[in-house]
Design a protein around this motif. Structure first.
Motif, mmCIF file in Angstrom:
data_model
loop_
_atom_site.group_PDB
_atom_site.id
_atom_site.type_symbol
_atom_site.label_atom_id
_atom_site.label_comp_id
_atom_site.label_asym_id
_atom_site.label_seq_id
_atom_site.Cartn_x
_atom_site.Cartn_y
_atom_site.Cartn_z
ATOM 1 N N GLY A 250 0.923 -1.161 0.039
ATOM 2 C CA GLY A 250 -0.039 0.008 0.007
ATOM 3 C C GLY A 250 0.751 1.254 -0.077
ATOM 4 N N LEU A 251 1.982 1.091 -0.199
ATOM 5 C CA LEU A 251 3.000 2.300 -0.233
ATOM 6 C C LEU A 251 2.639 3.324 -1.087
ATOM 7 N N ASP A 252 2.292 4.417 -1.200
ATOM 8 C CA ASP A 252 2.362 5.415 -2.445
ATOM 9 C C ASP A 252 3.618 6.216 -3.054
ATOM 10 N N ARG A 253 4.545 6.457 -1.864
ATOM 11 C CA ARG A 253 5.692 7.023 -2.237
ATOM 12 C C ARG A 253 6.810 6.365 -1.348
ATOM 13 N N SER A 254 7.849 6.152 -1.999
ATOM 14 C CA SER A 254 8.997 5.909 -1.127
ATOM 15 C C SER A 254 10.240 6.864 -0.846
ATOM 16 N N VAL A 255 10.602 6.903 0.165
ATOM 17 C CA VAL A 255 11.671 7.785 0.284
ATOM 18 C C VAL A 255 13.012 7.445 1.078
ATOM 19 N N SER A 256 14.084 8.204 0.949
ATOM 20 C CA SER A 256 15.297 7.831 1.472
ATOM 21 C C SER A 256 15.843 8.902 1.947
ATOM 22 N N GLU A 257 17.083 8.613 2.593
ATOM 23 C CA GLU A 257 17.981 9.857 3.338
ATOM 24 C C GLU A 257 17.999 10.987 2.704
ATOM 25 N N GLY A 258 17.721 12.117 3.287
ATOM 26 C CA GLY A 258 17.806 13.342 2.639
ATOM 27 C C GLY A 258 16.359 13.923 2.063
ATOM 28 N N ASP A 259 15.617 12.935 1.638
ATOM 29 C CA ASP A 259 14.344 13.380 1.010
ATOM 30 C C ASP A 259 13.648 14.101 2.309
ATOM 31 N N THR A 260 12.533 14.926 1.428
ATOM 32 C CA THR A 260 11.751 15.733 2.456
ATOM 33 C C THR A 260 10.267 15.245 2.187
ATOM 34 N N VAL A 261 9.335 15.359 3.103
ATOM 35 C CA VAL A 261 7.951 15.025 3.058
ATOM 36 C C VAL A 261 7.376 16.283 3.590
ATOM 37 N N ARG A 262 6.202 16.772 3.064
ATOM 38 C CA ARG A 262 5.297 17.843 3.806
ATOM 39 C C ARG A 262 4.218 17.333 4.470
ATOM 40 N N LEU A 263 3.976 17.957 5.413
ATOM 41 C CA LEU A 263 2.462 17.831 6.169
ATOM 42 C C LEU A 263 1.993 19.194 6.135
ATOM 43 N N GLY A 264 1.147 19.674 5.451
ATOM 44 C CA GLY A 264 0.691 20.910 5.462
ATOM 45 C C GLY A 264 1.783 21.868 5.322
ATOM 46 N N ASP A 265 1.797 23.026 6.017
ATOM 47 C CA ASP A 265 2.965 23.976 5.677
ATOM 48 C C ASP A 265 4.284 23.434 6.351
ATOM 49 N N HIS A 266 4.329 22.362 6.753
ATOM 50 C CA HIS A 266 5.492 21.665 7.665
ATOM 51 C C HIS A 266 6.146 20.643 6.824
ATOM 52 N N GLU A 267 7.559 20.639 7.010
ATOM 53 C CA GLU A 267 8.378 19.633 6.279
ATOM 54 C C GLU A 267 9.256 18.919 7.004
ATOM 55 N N ALA A 268 9.352 17.584 6.770
ATOM 56 C CA ALA A 268 10.082 16.765 7.512
ATOM 57 C C ALA A 268 11.428 16.107 6.621
ATOM 58 N N GLU A 269 12.670 15.963 7.316
ATOM 59 C CA GLU A 269 13.486 15.404 6.578
ATOM 60 C C GLU A 269 13.598 13.920 6.933
ATOM 61 N N ILE A 270 13.995 12.986 5.895
ATOM 62 C CA ILE A 270 13.993 11.615 5.978
ATOM 63 C C ILE A 270 15.309 11.349 6.519
ATOM 64 N N LEU A 271 15.402 10.601 7.632
ATOM 65 C CA LEU A 271 16.888 9.994 7.899
ATOM 66 C C LEU A 271 16.738 8.728 7.890
ATOM 67 N N GLU A 272 17.725 8.030 7.287
ATOM 68 C CA GLU A 272 17.557 6.505 7.331
ATOM 69 C C GLU A 272 18.415 6.119 8.536
ATOM 70 N N THR A 273 17.860 5.323 9.311
ATOM 71 C CA THR A 273 18.194 4.813 10.676
ATOM 72 C C THR A 273 18.248 3.302 10.747
ATOM 73 N N PRO A 274 18.962 2.514 9.835
ATOM 74 C CA PRO A 274 19.173 1.021 10.003
ATOM 75 C C PRO A 274 19.571 0.465 11.104
ATOM 76 N N GLY A 275 19.223 -0.598 11.414
ATOM 77 C CA GLY A 275 19.633 -1.669 12.432
ATOM 78 C C GLY A 275 18.554 -2.552 12.955
ATOM 79 N N HIS A 276 17.569 -1.886 13.486
ATOM 80 C CA HIS A 276 16.472 -2.505 13.856
ATOM 81 C C HIS A 276 15.838 -3.529 12.676
ATOM 82 N N THR A 277 15.724 -2.842 11.665
ATOM 83 C CA THR A 277 15.534 -3.288 10.203
ATOM 84 C C THR A 277 16.460 -2.546 9.315
ATOM 85 N N LEU A 278 16.608 -3.232 8.177
ATOM 86 C CA LEU A 278 17.774 -2.435 7.257
ATOM 87 C C LEU A 278 17.177 -1.275 6.649
#
Ligand code: ZN
Ligand code: FE
Length: 255
Positions: A88-116
């Motif tokens: 059901g994933l619509d959008r795949s993101v990786s390290e440094g990508d950004t996603v928006r929620l309304g007026d706000h922006e989140a940066e994606i950090l890859e944090t592997p270990g628990h899962t890859l």
């Protein structure tokens, strides 16, 4: 721009669901989808309409509700490295990508270990992060798919955030984490007082999350393998940080 609102609620046995809402635009994200009914009840309670699901990793207790929550107008975002494992994933993101929620922006950090492919969502301008099962209050996720050095690198990325950063995590494991933390960092006064506060909070049935990066830097042994007191306690004064981290993780696995 208005401040993001967060609503955290317990679900499944020890998971937390979190809704993040931008009042200005109405955009609302569920961080992971542990339990569709619990997420729907939380949306109804808050009067918010779901627009996004931000997935941290593929485990069933974080993705099991996606199917039942997905409808027109809901975008499901998750780690590119686990796209094949998350239905059901619509959008795949990786390290440094950004996603928006309304007026706000989140940066994606890859944090592997628990899962890859595990990722964290960092709303830098909002001092807000969603760490999934990488970081917990006084703990960290079990290293299932990756290696301890990989997990340590991931935790270092989170540790580098400003102290004021508010962090939401996937599970309420804090009481057990606190009892373990005292065994490897017995001389830490800040940890002792936090552990006592946590015992009291859990006695009252209160959540111990969210936490802050500042609190974790001061008291979470998994962020402190470079601390001389911890190194002395695990008898590894001269080892490198990743090796000390691996030992702390192994001790907790047997605790
Ligand atoms: Zn998990
Ligand atoms: Fe989990």
């Amino acid at each position: 721009m208005t401040a993001l609102l967060c609503h955290q609620f317990p679900c499944l046995s020890d998971n937390y669901g979190v809704l993040v809402h931008d009042p200005h635009t109405g955009a609302t994200a569920s961080i992971d989808a542990p339990d569709a009914n619990a997420v729907k009840a939380a949306l109804a309670e808050m009067g918010w309409s779901l627009t996004d699901i931000f997935v941290t990793h593929h485990h069933a207790d974080h993705t099991g509700g996606i199917d039942a929550l997905k409808s027109d107008g809901v975008t499901v975002t998750g780690p590119a490295a686990e796209a094949a494992k998350i239905k059901g994933l619509d959008r795949s993101v990786s390290e440094g990508d950004t996603v928006r929620l309304g007026d706000h922006e989140a940066e994606i950090l890859e944090t592997p270990g628990h899962t890859l492919g595990h990722i964290a969502y960092w709303f830098k301008a909002d001092n807000l992060a969603f760490a999934g099962d990488t970081l917990f209050a006084l703990g960290c996720g079990r290293v299932f798919e990756g290696t301890p050095p990989m997990m340590w690198d991931s935790l270092k990325k989170l540790r580098a955030m400003p102290d004021a950063t508010v962090v939401y995590c996937g599970h309420e494991y804090t009481l057990s984490n606190a009892r373990f933390a005292l065994t490897v960092d017995p001389g830490n006064a800040a940890l002792k007082s936090r552990a006592a506060a946590i015992e009291a909070m859990r006695d009252r049935g209160e959540p111990t999350l969210p936490t802050t990066i500042g609190a974790e830097r001061a008291t979470n042994p998994f962020l402190r393998p470079d601390d001389p007191g911890i190194r002395a306690a695990v008898k590894m004064p001269g080892a490198d940080d990743a090796a000390v981290f691996a030992e702390i993780r192994a001790l907790k696995d047997r605790f």
